[in-house]
Write an enzyme that holds these catalytic residues in place. Structure first.
Site, PDB file in Angstrom:
ATOM      1  CB  SER A 219      18.576  28.011 -65.011  1.00  0.00           C
ATOM      2  OG  SER A 219      18.103  28.612 -63.845  1.00  0.00           O
ATOM      3  CG  ASP A 325      17.433  36.070 -65.212  1.00  0.00           C
ATOM      4  OD1 ASP A 325      16.596  35.845 -64.315  1.00  0.00           O
ATOM      5  OD2 ASP A 325      18.104  35.172 -65.755  1.00  0.00           O
ATOM      6  CG  HIS A 356      15.551  32.586 -65.540  1.00  0.00           C
ATOM      7  ND1 HIS A 356      16.900  32.742 -65.285  1.00  0.00           N
ATOM      8  CD2 HIS A 356      15.279  31.279 -65.269  1.00  0.00           C
ATOM      9  CE1 HIS A 356      17.411  31.598 -64.869  1.00  0.00           C
ATOM     10  NE2 HIS A 356      16.442  30.696 -64.868  1.00  0.00           N
TER      11      HIS A 356
END
Length: 665
Positions: A219, A325, A356
């Site tokens: 991320s 995601d 995610h």
């Protein structure tokens, strides 16, 4: 499958150095590999007969050093910026774990580095681990398994607090030059090009480092790795961006549509480790320069767009992303992958069906093994054949994995799919389509996703639905679809949304909640442990459920940005416009018997934040089309009348109020 050719690239690039063969005779200062350096196994004559270090056996590293006795130290690396305006250069905290035996034996080690804003504020990994320190302020526990697993195998691990976060000085500028520069400074220090200090101000060097660095992170952390690689900094040998951002504009703006108001300011405040007054000016600039009032792509966003700098990338790239995601959407990996491919960057890709998520929580044993081989090749210089294998590991269905030469799938081609009126409330997708001039109109109703895609044969205000014929054979979609529309709008702008939907019963990932992954009560261990930092993590599993439809890809466009994302062009109600709505990248196989749907809507309170509502949009069906990337020779079946498709009804009792779509990457 046939192994892919080597990904060495088409121009000189940093190659993995022969660390495993040369460590016994390394010189006194760190030396970074240069473009055109020797490939693994091409031993230099002066080092040909020297034995490998203890942590190298054959073509892999093995646990040879004590994790419990590893050197743990905290240093502060000086950057080139003074973002908090205190007259001093910012310093970023770097917490290090490295083999003690390697240091005493004069064996240098490469570095695996995770630069993050989250180490103290929010935690890392599925279990939200945070850094902990001993009474002297030295790192005692680093989150995640990287240090536990790799330090005994002859690596150092560096957990870096980005500028303005945790124990670092400066101010967080959310993907910008200061943030990227703060992580880059650590790579420079590991190569002898920057200064660092202990907590009491004593200068400290990294004489124990080979200068070879591999950045990894999920991320936001992986986004930093992308940004640092885009600077071309020497010594950064490889990056492993997981669910990472390559353009912050595309993260916070969907083609001119706001994902949420004040997003940069929200993220800055969420991770800042500084007193509010110290970074008030930086926060004000973030809010002003990001230009919520226009949602334009401007210089602020260009500074946070790493894709145009793909030509500077010297590092190899192992990329991982979830096909479902909804936080960091799939266009982030797909467009970065394309740019890197055009530059000949050595690269590999993992695509899974979850949201995610880190592959560590999707396919744990295989992912750890892949990382081990990747870092051994690029940081230790071990000739293990990893770059002679297929580039892509792909999860085609929950738990079903395959490997292929590249992505999109080799042989993928774009087909143009016509839109038809269909003779009822539902239009058709495929075949001859409507004649130019055949119009269909809809009025914005600001629908949530479950409302806009359910019961496709039922008249629902606020949407247009187009269905293919029932598939007589499976259909593989691989790549980035888009929808080209000829529209007339009775407002200066409106948000246009498009969704590709797989209608048909199947067992699919259950994406609500934890993004397709469930945390179990059992645990497994990945590396060595100490009394305060264990290598054990709770096991996970993918969660599936049988459903009658699923959204494959989504796209949004502020219609006034149809000419350029740098400026808006208000629409005139008496004019027709041709606009393109790009959809997020996807890879899926629709089985025979299913139906592909295209659903058009307008304002989307579930994913975006807009005040531009209530428009009437007229679509010239005959001058509109779906561009669909597919494999194989056959496309969608010709259809004159939309088939009957049954789904569970949407829950229309849900409150019709906009949700807070802001997330942390």
């Amino acid at each position: 499958m046939t192994p892919a050719p080597s990904s060495a690239g088409t121009r000189p690039r940093v190659a993995p150095v022969l660390v495993g063969l040369l460590v016994a005779a390394l010189p006194a200062a760190p030396v970074a590999a240069a473009p055109g350096a020797a490939s693994p196994g091409a031993a230099q004559p002066a080092a040909r007969h020297r034995p490998p270090p203890a942590h190298v056996v054959g073509d892999q590293t093995v646990p040879a050093y004590s994790y419990d006795d590893a050197i743990r130290e905290s240093v502060w690396v000086e950057t080139r910026a003074d973002t908090d305006g205190d007259g001093l250069r910012d310093r970023v905290a770097v917490d290090l774990v490295r083999p003690r035996e390697a240091a005493t034996a004069s064996v240098r080690v490469p570095v695996i580095m995770d630069a993050s804003p989250y180490y103290l504020c929010c935690g890392r990994g599925n279990e939200g681990e945070r850094k902990t320190y001993d009474a002297a302020g030295v790192i005692a526990k680093a989150p995640l398994f990287y240090d536990n697993y790799f330090v005994p195998r002859g690596y150092a691990f560096a957990a870096v607090d980005l500028a303005g976060t945790a124990r670092s000085t400066g101010c967080e500028d959310v993907g910008g030059p200061a943030e990227v520069g703060s992580a880059k400074a650590v790579v420079d220090w590991l190569n002898g090009r920057a200064r660092a200090f202990t907590a009491d101000g004593r200068p400290v060097t990294a004489a124990w480092s080979t200068g070879q660095v591999g950045m990894i992170g999920k991320s936001w952390d992986g986004s930093v790795a992308n940004g640092v690689a885009a600077t071309g900094v020497p010594g950064l040998a490889t990056i492993v961006p997981i669910s990472a951002i390559s353009s912050w504009y595309d993260y916070m703006r969907y083609q001119g549509s706001l994902v949420a108001t004040d997003y940069p300011g929200y993220l800055h405040s969420d991770v800042s480790g500084r007193p509010e007054a110290a970074c008030a000016e930086v926060l004000a600039r973030l809010r002003a320069d990001s230009a919520d009032e226009t949602a334009d792509y401007n210089d602020f966003w260009a500074q946070r767009d790493y894709r145009p700098s793909a030509g500077r990338v010297r590092a190899s790239v192992l990329m991982a992303h979830g096909l479902n995601d909804l936080n960091v959407t799939t266009n982030q990996f797909a467009r970065w992958w394309q740019e890197l491919a055009e530059q000949g960057v050595p690269r590999k890709l993992w695509l899974h069906q979850a949201g995610h998520q880190d592959p560590f929580d999707v396919r744990r044993a295989e992912w750890v093994a892949a990382l081990h081989r990747w870092f051994d090749y690029w940081l230790q210089g071990l000739r293990n054949g990893v770059m002679d294998e297929p580039r892509v590991d792909l999860e085609t269905a929950p738990g079903a994995w395959t490997r292929q030469r590249d992505w999109p799938a080799p042989g993928t081609r774009d087909i143009r799919v016509a839109l038809g009126a269909g003779g009822g409330v539902t239009g058709t997708l495929g075949g001859r389509g409507a004649r130019p001039g055949r119009e269909q109109a809809y009025v914005d109703e600001s629908l949530f996703e479950d409302e806009v895609v359910a019961e496709p044969n039922t008249a629902t205000a606020g949407r247009l639905v187009f269905l293919s014929g029932i598939l007589s054979a499976s259909l593989r979609i691989s790549g980035s679809p888009s929808v080209r529309l000829r529209v007339r709008v009775d407002r200066p702008t409106t948000q246009l949304t498009a969704r590709l939907v797989d209608y048909g019963t199947a067992e699919r990932m259950l994406l609500s909640g934890a993004g397709g992954v469930r945390t179990l009560d059992t645990e497994s261990c990945w590396g060595a442990s100490t009394s305060v930092d264990d290598a054990c993590y709770r096991d996970t599993e993918e969660v599936t459920a049988v459903s009658d439809h699923a959204v494959l890809a989504r796209g949004w466009l502020d219609a006034a940005h149809h000419r350029s994302l740098r400026f808006s062009t208000p629409l005139r109600p008496d004019r027709w416009y041709t606009v393109t709505v790009p959809l997020n990248a996807y890879d899926a196989v629709l089985p025979a018997g299913h139906v592909l749907g295209l659903v058009l809507g307008q304002s989307d309170p579930e994913f975006t934040d807009t005040d531009d509502r209530d428009a009437t949009v007229r679509v010239d069906l005959g001058r509109s089309e779906l561009i669909l990337p597919i494999t194989g020779r056959s496309g969608l079946p010709a259809v004159d009348v939309a088939p009957s498709v049954v789904t569970a009804p949407a829950d229309r009792s849900a409150a019709r109020t906009a949700r807070d779509t802001r997330q942390v990457p």
